[in-house]
Design a protein around this motif. Sequence first.
Motif, PDB file in Angstrom:
ATOM      1  N   ARG A   1      -4.893   7.112   1.112  1.00  6.46           N
ATOM      2  CA  ARG A   1      -5.259   7.681   2.653  1.00  6.46           C
ATOM      3  C   ARG A   1      -3.982   6.321   2.957  1.00  6.46           C
ATOM      4  NH1 ARG A   1      -9.390  11.691   1.702  1.00  6.46           N
ATOM      5  NH2 ARG A   1      -8.519  13.428   0.251  1.00  6.46           N
ATOM      6  N   PRO A   2      -2.671   6.970   4.088  1.00 10.02           N
ATOM      7  CA  PRO A   2      -2.717   5.360   4.774  1.00 10.02           C
ATOM      8  C   PRO A   2      -4.128   5.751   6.813  1.00 10.02           C
ATOM      9  CG  PRO A   2      -1.461   7.961   5.189  1.00 10.02           C
ATOM     10  CD  PRO A   2      -2.540   8.344   4.364  1.00 10.02           C
ATOM     11  N   GLN A   3      -4.591   5.171   5.732  1.00  8.84           N
ATOM     12  CA  GLN A   3      -6.015   5.894   7.285  1.00  8.84           C
ATOM     13  C   GLN A   3      -6.090   4.245   6.969  1.00  8.84           C
ATOM     14  OE1 GLN A   3      -8.575   8.649   5.940  1.00  8.84           O
ATOM     15  NE2 GLN A   3      -7.242  10.193   5.888  1.00  8.84           N
ATOM     16  N   ILE A   4      -7.116   3.655   8.134  1.00  3.75           N
ATOM     17  CA  ILE A   4      -8.234   2.384   8.500  1.00  3.75           C
ATOM     18  C   ILE A   4      -9.129   2.922   9.451  1.00  3.75           C
ATOM     19  CG2 ILE A   4      -6.399   2.279  10.554  1.00  3.75           C
ATOM     20  CD1 ILE A   4      -7.096  -0.593   8.136  1.00  3.75           C
TER      21      ILE A   4
ATOM     22  N   ALA B   1      -6.684 -11.809   0.507  1.00  6.51           N
ATOM     23  CA  ALA B   1      -6.826 -10.092   0.318  1.00  6.51           C
ATOM     24  C   ALA B   1      -5.495  -9.949  -0.507  1.00  6.51           C
ATOM     25  CB  ALA B   1      -5.925  -8.940   0.786  1.00  6.51           C
ATOM     26  N   ILE B   2      -5.200  -9.539  -1.988  1.00  7.30           N
ATOM     27  CA  ILE B   2      -4.439  -8.898  -3.298  1.00  7.30           C
ATOM     28  C   ILE B   2      -3.523  -7.784  -2.634  1.00  7.30           C
ATOM     29  CG2 ILE B   2      -3.390  -8.632  -5.099  1.00  7.30           C
ATOM     30  CD1 ILE B   2      -4.876 -11.517  -4.961  1.00  7.30           C
ATOM     31  N   ILE B   3      -2.468  -8.583  -2.163  1.00  9.61           N
ATOM     32  CA  ILE B   3      -1.644  -6.888  -1.558  1.00  9.61           C
ATOM     33  C   ILE B   3      -1.534  -6.172  -2.711  1.00  9.61           C
ATOM     34  CG2 ILE B   3       0.554  -6.099  -1.058  1.00  9.61           C
ATOM     35  CD1 ILE B   3      -0.865  -8.328   1.021  1.00  9.61           C
ATOM     36  N   PRO B   4      -1.926  -5.111  -2.608  1.00 12.50           N
ATOM     37  CA  PRO B   4      -2.025  -3.397  -4.067  1.00 12.50           C
ATOM     38  C   PRO B   4      -0.402  -3.548  -4.115  1.00 12.50           C
ATOM     39  CG  PRO B   4      -3.324  -3.124  -1.769  1.00 12.50           C
ATOM     40  CD  PRO B   4      -2.942  -4.282  -1.450  1.00 12.50           C
ATOM     41  N   THR B   5       0.124  -2.571  -5.152  1.00  9.84           N
ATOM     42  CA  THR B   5       1.145  -2.621  -5.473  1.00  9.84           C
ATOM     43  C   THR B   5       1.080  -1.504  -6.375  1.00  9.84           C
ATOM     44  OG1 THR B   5       2.987  -2.942  -7.121  1.00  9.84           O
ATOM     45  CG2 THR B   5       0.966  -4.102  -7.533  1.00  9.84           C
TER      46      THR B   5
ATOM     47  N   LEU C   1      -9.654  -8.752   7.715  1.00  7.54           N
ATOM     48  CA  LEU C   1      -8.187  -8.309   7.257  1.00  7.54           C
ATOM     49  C   LEU C   1      -8.486  -7.557   6.449  1.00  7.54           C
ATOM     50  CD1 LEU C   1      -5.380  -9.817   6.463  1.00  7.54           C
ATOM     51  CD2 LEU C   1      -6.210 -10.698   4.669  1.00  7.54           C
ATOM     52  N   ALA C   2      -6.883  -6.080   6.657  1.00  7.57           N
ATOM     53  CA  ALA C   2      -7.451  -5.450   5.462  1.00  7.57           C
ATOM     54  C   ALA C   2      -5.711  -5.066   5.100  1.00  7.57           C
ATOM     55  CB  ALA C   2      -8.080  -3.928   5.973  1.00  7.57           C
ATOM     56  N   CYS C   3      -5.508  -4.866   3.718  1.00  5.07           N
ATOM     57  CA  CYS C   3      -4.171  -4.846   3.239  1.00  5.07           C
ATOM     58  C   CYS C   3      -4.383  -2.809   3.051  1.00  5.07           C
ATOM     59  CB  CYS C   3      -3.769  -5.019   2.206  1.00  5.07           C
ATOM     60  SG  CYS C   3      -4.100  -6.228   2.615  1.00  5.07           S
ATOM     61  N   SER C   4      -3.156  -2.507   3.371  1.00  8.05           N
ATOM     62  CA  SER C   4      -3.059  -0.723   2.973  1.00  8.05           C
ATOM     63  C   SER C   4      -2.686  -0.381   1.453  1.00  8.05           C
ATOM     64  CB  SER C   4      -1.300  -0.342   3.600  1.00  8.05           C
ATOM     65  OG  SER C   4      -0.569  -1.255   3.276  1.00  8.05           O
ATOM     66  N   TYR C   5      -3.016   1.002   1.007  1.00  6.37           N
ATOM     67  CA  TYR C   5      -3.529   0.924  -0.388  1.00  6.37           C
ATOM     68  C   TYR C   5      -1.830   0.802  -0.806  1.00  6.37           C
ATOM     69  CZ  TYR C   5      -0.853   5.646   0.717  1.00  6.37           C
ATOM     70  OH  TYR C   5      -0.397   6.294   1.025  1.00  6.37           O
ATOM     71  N   ASP C   6      -0.514   0.911  -0.138  1.00  2.00           N
ATOM     72  CA  ASP C   6       0.610   1.174  -1.486  1.00  2.00           C
ATOM     73  C   ASP C   6       1.252  -0.221  -0.719  1.00  2.00           C
ATOM     74  OD1 ASP C   6       1.196   1.229   1.797  1.00  2.00           O
ATOM     75  OD2 ASP C   6       2.182   3.106   1.468  1.00  2.00           O
ATOM     76  N   GLY C   7       0.451  -0.851  -0.291  1.00  3.04           N
ATOM     77  CA  GLY C   7       0.858  -2.358  -0.115  1.00  3.04           C
ATOM     78  C   GLY C   7       1.993  -3.056   1.160  1.00  3.04           C
ATOM     79  N   LYS C   8       2.020  -1.609   1.940  1.00  4.81           N
ATOM     80  CA  LYS C   8       3.273  -2.232   3.040  1.00  4.81           C
ATOM     81  C   LYS C   8       3.474  -2.231   3.863  1.00  4.81           C
ATOM     82  CE  LYS C   8       5.896   2.515   1.325  1.00  4.81           C
ATOM     83  NZ  LYS C   8       6.252   3.419   2.049  1.00  4.81           N
ATOM     84  N   TYR C   9       1.517  -2.467   3.977  1.00  7.20           N
ATOM     85  CA  TYR C   9       1.290  -2.859   5.473  1.00  7.20           C
ATOM     86  C   TYR C   9       0.213  -3.998   5.843  1.00  7.20           C
ATOM     87  CZ  TYR C   9       4.059   1.218   7.152  1.00  7.20           C
ATOM     88  OH  TYR C   9       4.618   2.077   7.231  1.00  7.20           O
ATOM     89  N   VAL C  10      -0.273  -4.974   6.830  1.00  6.06           N
ATOM     90  CA  VAL C  10      -1.247  -5.660   6.535  1.00  6.06           C
ATOM     91  C   VAL C  10      -1.913  -5.744   7.818  1.00  6.06           C
ATOM     92  CG1 VAL C  10      -2.499  -7.956   6.704  1.00  6.06           C
ATOM     93  CG2 VAL C  10      -0.139  -7.080   4.744  1.00  6.06           C
ATOM     94  N   PHE C  11      -3.637  -5.051   8.201  1.00  7.83           N
ATOM     95  CA  PHE C  11      -4.575  -4.981   9.459  1.00  7.83           C
ATOM     96  C   PHE C  11      -5.185  -6.176  10.049  1.00  7.83           C
ATOM     97  CE2 PHE C  11      -2.950  -0.585   7.733  1.00  7.83           C
ATOM     98  CZ  PHE C  11      -2.806   0.217   9.038  1.00  7.83           C
ATOM     99  N   THR C  12      -5.273  -6.911  10.829  1.00  8.99           N
ATOM    100  CA  THR C  12      -5.686  -7.858  11.702  1.00  8.99           C
ATOM    101  C   THR C  12      -6.420  -7.367  12.223  1.00  8.99           C
ATOM    102  OG1 THR C  12      -4.009  -8.796  12.396  1.00  8.99           O
ATOM    103  CG2 THR C  12      -4.553  -9.606  10.345  1.00  8.99           C
TER     104      THR C  12
END
Length: 903
Positions: free
Chosen positions: A361-364, A590-594, A639-650
């Motif tokens: 989900r698009p949640q952090i 972190a490996i970017i999800p795809t 560091l965290a990555c969104s589930y769809d690989g579009k965003y990175v959070f710091t």
Amino acid sequence: MNKNIPVLNLTDPNRKMIAYACAHAGILYNFRDNTQKILQGHCNPLSCMCTSADKRWLVTADKGRDNLVIIWDTSSGVPVQTLFDPHPEVGVAAIAMTPDAKYIATISAAEDQTLSIWDWTVDGEKPVCKTNLKAEYGHQHYIHFNPDDTFQLVSNSESQVIFYSWSSGQLEYFAPPLQDEDFNKQVGRYSQTIYQTNSSRALTATSVGNLVVWDNNKPLTKVVSTDPSPDKKALKLVKLQDRAINVLTTTDGYIVTGDVLGHVRFLDQTLKLIMWYQDFNLGPISSISFACDPQFHDRLKDQREYPADATIKAQKLIIRDFVVGTSTAVYGHITTQGTIIDVIHRDHDASVHALAAHPFRPQIAMGSYSGLLKLWDYEKRIVIASRYFERGNMIRCCSFDPTGSFIAVGFMNGAVNVVNAFDLQDECSEPFRYARDVITHCAFSHDSQYLATADGECTVSVFKAQHTDGEEPWIYLGRHRAHYKLIKDLIFGVQLDSNLPRLMSLGADRVLVEYDLQNSGKDDLRVMESDRIEQSAQPLCLTWYPALKKEHFILTVNDQYKFKLYNSTTKMCRKTLLGPTYGSPIQKIAIIPTPDPDNSKRYLAYINDDKVGLHMLPLDGNPHNAMALVAHPTGVANLACSYDGKYVFTAGGPDCTVHMWQLNVLALEAQSKMGGEDLIPFYGLLDGGRDGELFAELENYFYYAQIRSQGVNTMDTRAVSVKIPLSEVPYVMMAMGFYPSQQEIQDMLNEVKYSEYVETGKYVEEIDLGEFIRLYINHRPAFGLSPERLAAAFETLGLPTEQGYAIDRGELLDLLQSKGEHMTEYELAECLTTLLGFNAEGGSSEMHEFDPSTAGDIIEENLPQDITVDMFADELLGFSMYVPPGLPEGLATHETQTETLET
């Protein structure tokens, strides 16, 4: 947000907007449309901001090296003027703009402060005038222009108010004294100072609820003088309240105060209380800012819902809407008509370290030392849920389980909570309190059956899910202290031949530990395997490398700027690669999800001390395949990555900020293409490049290695080849100035030998020039030899003497023969006599004879009893410990340093 910088209200009839600071960026936030404009340009954290009276121009400033003052157009978010290094090396502590937006005043952040006046509309290079302030005045942290006369201004520290007057390039100031004895009252610490409207007087708020009234230093007359003058004295001390006044400002002829109780008071020009707000419940007031609406009173029709003032007539107090900021990181908007309070932001007021992205989900999730756990929808930009834990529960880490149903929360006090991922309420009746130190990491297994945590006591704890009705959903399984230094990372994986989970921890003790979850019982967490994976470098983080080949790898990063790939089963180091060298080693990856892992190109996100970066996969050591930019100048915590690989959070740790970054992989791909293909990027990493002397030497070494491998004295026909045997690789490396340890030699040989084994089932026994260059670039130290490391070794092993730290000769020889990769007596004798110049260079490796019988006498005669670092470097290693100014700490070769010294 940065709660220490006042929020500015930019609201006008056409917009509802505030400006505030986040780390090194300014934010223009339209709280009606829930949109942001991010003002990027500073490389240091913002230290202060101000705005013009009409809210058209916003000024931001920072502290530190390469500091800037930037003037922004708030309607477009575009910078219109930049003052570069207004106060070199230190930056700006306070800033103000004249109401007509023509001039800016800045105060430096140095111990001996400087005040400068800038005409930014004409010249941004030099100030119009400036003056130096005495250190005894204290650190001036607030500055304010007289709205009736912009050539008058005032600043204050906690102990001194200073009045200024400037014109025609000249600036004078007066610092009137004020002591408790002057009025027989406690004055308190100064907070802010303003000028009264149409008066020569000024007011200063203090920490004990007083207002200091300043007036021109003239004999009192019946006529009140309104002539502006910086020569002022304290006229009287007015007690307004008992608690500290943090904010002092004006609006529409009223004097406005904000205090530590969260109250806002309105006074007239005679300091009579007109009206107050006391039910905001937002926290201690740290800023008050009013909207800009020049026709406010002309357009006003309905006055019924405005509050009545405190006079006998109880007239309506008609004032503009305003925004308050508090020291607890809350921004509130007050609509004065109807007294409507809207909370714009309620955020973290302490360090943010916990960060985790929802698996689908698009949640952090974000957690801070203030005990606030917040769940945020990053597509809709709204808060879904938030929870304050009890006082003392400072959140350090958090993690979603793969089903997205739970969030594990680790605290600084060692407690672990499992909460529902929807409303953040507890799943277990009591938190787990098995650790006595901070929980640094937490992770769930892929099947959500296990939860593992690592704590500051170098211990791993495991909890297991149970699905029986009426019982606790999570139970404690066991703990194991398999490390003797801090645990740097903790990950779950999946066994290759089954769907069972694997758990691994990586410590600063250079040990990778795998735990036996299947055979562990209640209070009995077992270790399956423990491997030392580094020799001298310290590993910093690890993750599972994507399955780009048939072989499965674990990826680690160490403090020597190297990526390392280990076989996930044997733990053999299969590849060493040069990592990004952007100022500090990588701290987390972190490996970017795809959505399509099998066919999509993969990328790696990473953070170091202050930057966030992106790296293309597969890793090969090409520096053009990576980029980085400043994320949080005071340090990146997570560091965290969104589930769809579009965003990175710091998360920024002490700056209380979380940044959301959008990925543009096409830009990185273009950068990689522009850097060249095949060996071109690696030639650029050699001194002189493809046409330099080092490359020419390498070619000669390569051909000589072929001669060595075929026998130097052979009379047979030479077989010319483009490859050399693997056995010659260490000698060519050392000829190039890289002296690997035996373990590093073994890693290099294994890297080449097994490079094709999984695909072909055969060993590689030879290496060509191109592959050797890649091997050399990836394995050599990222910054060459460092005199500082040698000095640190002598400080560790030696004793202080008049000549510096020294090691006893006998003890040094014993250490070299008994510690680390210990040398034999024969090897040590040959090495030292050769370095001292008594043997032919190359020694027995170049087919020379070595007679050890005289080595002992040579060493005793030429090495003193106490060996200092300078002597060791000069006599044995052949380079000076002196590093000239401007030379990097890492010295690539002896020749590089010699040439620099000669120059």
